[in-house]
Design an enzyme around this catalytic site. Structure first.
Site, mmCIF file in Angstrom:
data_model
loop_
_atom_site.group_PDB
_atom_site.id
_atom_site.type_symbol
_atom_site.label_atom_id
_atom_site.label_comp_id
_atom_site.label_asym_id
_atom_site.label_seq_id
_atom_site.Cartn_x
_atom_site.Cartn_y
_atom_site.Cartn_z
ATOM 1 N N ARG A 151 44.518 32.314 37.101
ATOM 2 C CA ARG A 151 45.562 32.877 37.913
ATOM 3 C C ARG A 151 45.213 33.114 39.343
ATOM 4 N NH1 ARG A 151 50.138 35.373 35.487
ATOM 5 N NH2 ARG A 151 48.909 35.819 33.726
ATOM 6 N N GLY A 201 47.256 38.055 28.219
ATOM 7 C CA GLY A 201 46.717 36.865 27.706
ATOM 8 C C GLY A 201 45.518 37.383 26.949
ATOM 9 N N HIS A 221 44.748 25.999 27.766
ATOM 10 C CA HIS A 221 44.664 27.171 26.885
ATOM 11 C C HIS A 221 43.215 27.167 26.205
ATOM 12 C CE1 HIS A 221 48.462 28.319 28.473
ATOM 13 N NE2 HIS A 221 48.192 29.247 28.061
ATOM 14 N N ILE A 222 42.717 25.999 26.136
ATOM 15 C CA ILE A 222 41.383 26.014 25.384
ATOM 16 C C ILE A 222 40.312 27.015 25.982
ATOM 17 C CG2 ILE A 222 41.471 23.637 24.604
ATOM 18 C CD1 ILE A 222 38.998 23.238 26.491
ATOM 19 N N THR A 232 40.253 40.098 29.900
ATOM 20 C CA THR A 232 40.861 38.879 30.399
ATOM 21 C C THR A 232 39.941 37.970 30.761
ATOM 22 O OG1 THR A 232 42.184 38.239 32.430
ATOM 23 C CG2 THR A 232 40.989 40.062 32.646
ATOM 24 N N ALA A 236 35.275 47.781 17.507
ATOM 25 C CA ALA A 236 34.518 48.819 17.983
ATOM 26 C C ALA A 236 35.381 50.228 18.155
ATOM 27 C CB ALA A 236 33.798 48.402 19.192
ATOM 28 N N THR A 265 27.767 8.269 42.810
ATOM 29 C CA THR A 265 28.731 7.202 42.209
ATOM 30 C C THR A 265 29.862 8.220 41.473
ATOM 31 O OG1 THR A 265 27.380 7.193 39.978
ATOM 32 C CG2 THR A 265 27.114 5.473 42.053
ATOM 33 N N ASP A 303 40.323 35.873 33.350
ATOM 34 C CA ASP A 303 40.397 35.647 34.625
ATOM 35 C C ASP A 303 39.145 36.414 35.546
ATOM 36 O OD1 ASP A 303 42.455 34.309 34.167
ATOM 37 O OD2 ASP A 303 43.901 35.934 34.618
ATOM 38 N N ARG A 331 53.292 39.456 26.363
ATOM 39 C CA ARG A 331 53.528 40.041 27.633
ATOM 40 C C ARG A 331 55.167 40.345 27.305
ATOM 41 N NH1 ARG A 331 49.763 37.686 30.722
ATOM 42 N NH2 ARG A 331 49.155 35.376 30.205
ATOM 43 N N SER A 332 55.119 41.931 27.125
ATOM 44 C CA SER A 332 56.448 42.459 26.779
ATOM 45 C C SER A 332 57.395 42.679 27.808
ATOM 46 C CB SER A 332 56.334 43.765 26.132
ATOM 47 O OG SER A 332 57.586 44.473 26.036
ATOM 48 N N ASP A 343 39.574 39.285 36.780
ATOM 49 C CA ASP A 343 39.803 39.725 38.137
ATOM 50 C C ASP A 343 40.367 41.408 38.205
ATOM 51 O OD1 ASP A 343 42.110 39.689 36.189
ATOM 52 O OD2 ASP A 343 43.571 39.047 37.639
ATOM 53 N N ASP A 397 45.330 43.351 34.147
ATOM 54 C CA ASP A 397 45.940 44.300 35.027
ATOM 55 C C ASP A 397 47.357 44.740 34.673
ATOM 56 O OD1 ASP A 397 46.529 41.878 35.674
ATOM 57 O OD2 ASP A 397 46.384 42.211 37.773
ATOM 58 N N GLY A 398 48.085 43.848 34.057
ATOM 59 C CA GLY A 398 49.503 43.890 33.824
ATOM 60 C C GLY A 398 49.667 45.077 32.787
HETATM 61 O O1 F6P Z 1 45.483 35.790 32.587
HETATM 62 C C1 F6P Z 1 45.058 34.937 31.627
HETATM 63 C C2 F6P Z 1 45.725 33.563 31.857
HETATM 64 O O2 F6P Z 1 45.141 32.754 30.921
HETATM 65 C C3 F6P Z 1 45.638 32.935 33.371
HETATM 66 O O3 F6P Z 1 44.523 32.548 33.640
HETATM 67 C C4 F6P Z 1 46.885 32.242 33.313
HETATM 68 O O4 F6P Z 1 47.284 31.866 34.561
HETATM 69 C C5 F6P Z 1 47.762 32.809 32.332
HETATM 70 O O5 F6P Z 1 47.101 33.570 31.597
HETATM 71 C C6 F6P Z 1 48.771 32.122 31.358
HETATM 72 O O6 F6P Z 1 49.473 32.703 30.927
HETATM 73 P P1 F6P Z 1 50.331 32.209 29.518
HETATM 74 O O7 F6P Z 1 49.525 32.034 28.362
HETATM 75 O O8 F6P Z 1 51.364 33.054 29.400
HETATM 76 O O9 F6P Z 1 50.873 30.934 30.107
#
Ligand code: F6P
Length: 328
Positions: A176, A15, A258-259, A130, A26, A219, A132, A76-77, A134, A107-108
């Site tokens: 995620r 992603g 995705h924004i 990323t 850089a 409210t 995320d 994502r290959s 994470d 991580d992927g």
């Molecule tokens: O890892 C980044 C991320 O945006 C996650 O937050 C989300 O779950 C995932 O990728 C969405 O992936 P894709 O763009 O392949 O739908």
């Protein structure tokens, strides 16, 4: 002592995240500074398999530090998950005279790199990118800060309409399986409740808390739901359940989607990407390999890719307590 590194490849994978362009810039400029050649691969591992590369010099990366997305594109290959795909990628790197790679991703991306390095012996350094956040071994991954700002800005707008209409909003954010975005944006936007995968609040407690808020005179309310949260697994069903059990609430759902991955990188992400990527090139030129660079307590550090993949970046659970206090 490994072979001297004269030509470095760079790619972005998984992603995309705001600040990846600052990282590419850089890498390319640091290579130029140290008189080392640099090759970019398009669409991550897919471009390595297809042999889609471009020679890059300092001028190839002009005016990209402020751009979202990645000029090298990302993917994502599936092919790279196969031995055959990785062998084709290795052949292409050899053909291009590439001695080492810099992998910008999550991580992927690093998992793929680890297998590739074991099979084909290419030295590589990971740069964490990323939204995320994470990734173990760094307090921040490139893009996370920008994503937080995007989410907070969106929730501020949602709050305007929520308060005009006395409504309860469920706002689903990305991440995620990790709650970093939800937790920190939730505090930043003053959310009444934050649902994250790391902590199961439970439906009953959520209802109690919303009811308490209403009785305390609120409210309108905002509940930030991380996409990986168990009770918020389907945010629309969650909203229906709450509406059924708390008929006083007029509830709506917004899925930010995705924004969160786009937009101009924040200054923080640009500086982070720059610092991490300079270090990544310097490590390779120093003969180091199979590491990930990170930032811990404002210092640029590195750990083995193995550690980065095995370790867990934990959220700060004290933030949940802070959120509870502040949503009184
Ligand atoms: O890892 C980044 C991320 O945006 C996650 O937050 C989300 O779950 C995932 O990728 C969405 O992936 P894709 O763009 O392949 O739908």
């Amino acid at each position: 002592m490994g072979k001297k590194v004269r030509r470095i490849g760079v790619m972005t994978s998984g992603g995309d995240s705001p600040g990846m362009n600052a990282a590419i810039r850089a890498v390319v400029r640091t290579c130029a500074y140290y008189h080392t050649e640099c090759v970019g691969y398009y669409r991550g591992y897919q471009g390595m398999i297809n042999g889609e590369s471009v020679n890059m010099n300092a001028r190839s990366v002009r005016n990209i530090i402020n751009q979202g997305g990645t000029i090298l594109q990302s993917a994502r290959s599936k092919g790279f998950l196969t031995e055959e795909g990785r062998a084709r990628a290795a052949e292409n790197l050899k053909r291009d005279g590439v001695d080492a790679m810099i992998l910008i991703g999550g991580d992927g991306t690093f998992r793929g790199g680890q297998v590739f390095s074991k099979e084909h012996g290419f030295p590589l350094i990971g740069v964490p990118g990323t939204i995320d956040n994470d990734i173990y071994g760094t307090n921040y991954a490139i893009g996370y800060d920008t994503a937080l700002n995007t989410v907070v800005e969106a929730i501020d707008k949602i709050r305007d309409t929520a308060s005009s209409h006395n409504r309860l909003f469920f706002v689903e954010v990305m991440g995620r399986d990790a709650g970093f975005i939800a937790l920190n944006s939730g505090i930043g936007a003053g959310a009444e409740e934050i649902l994250i995968p790391e902590e199961n609040l439970g439906l009953e407690r959520l209802l109690d808390s919303l009811e308490r808020s209403r009785r305390a005179g609120k409210t309108s309310s905002i509940v930030v739901v991380s996409e990986g949260d168990k009770i918020g697994k389907n945010v629309f069903e969650l909203a229906d359940y709450v509406k059924k059990n708390l008929p006083n609430y007029d509830a709506r759902v917004t899925v930010l989607g995705h924004i969160q991955r786009g937009g101009r990188p924040s200054c923080f992400d640009r500086v982070l990407a720059s610092r991490l990527s300079v270090k990544a090139v310097e490590l390779l030129l120093d003969g180091k390999k199979d590491l990930m660079v990170g930032m811990l307590n404002n210092e640029i550090v590195s750990c083995s890719l193995d550690q980065a993949l095995k370790g867990k970046h934990n959220i700060n659970k004290d933030l949940l307590r802070i959120s509870e206090i502040l949503s009184t």
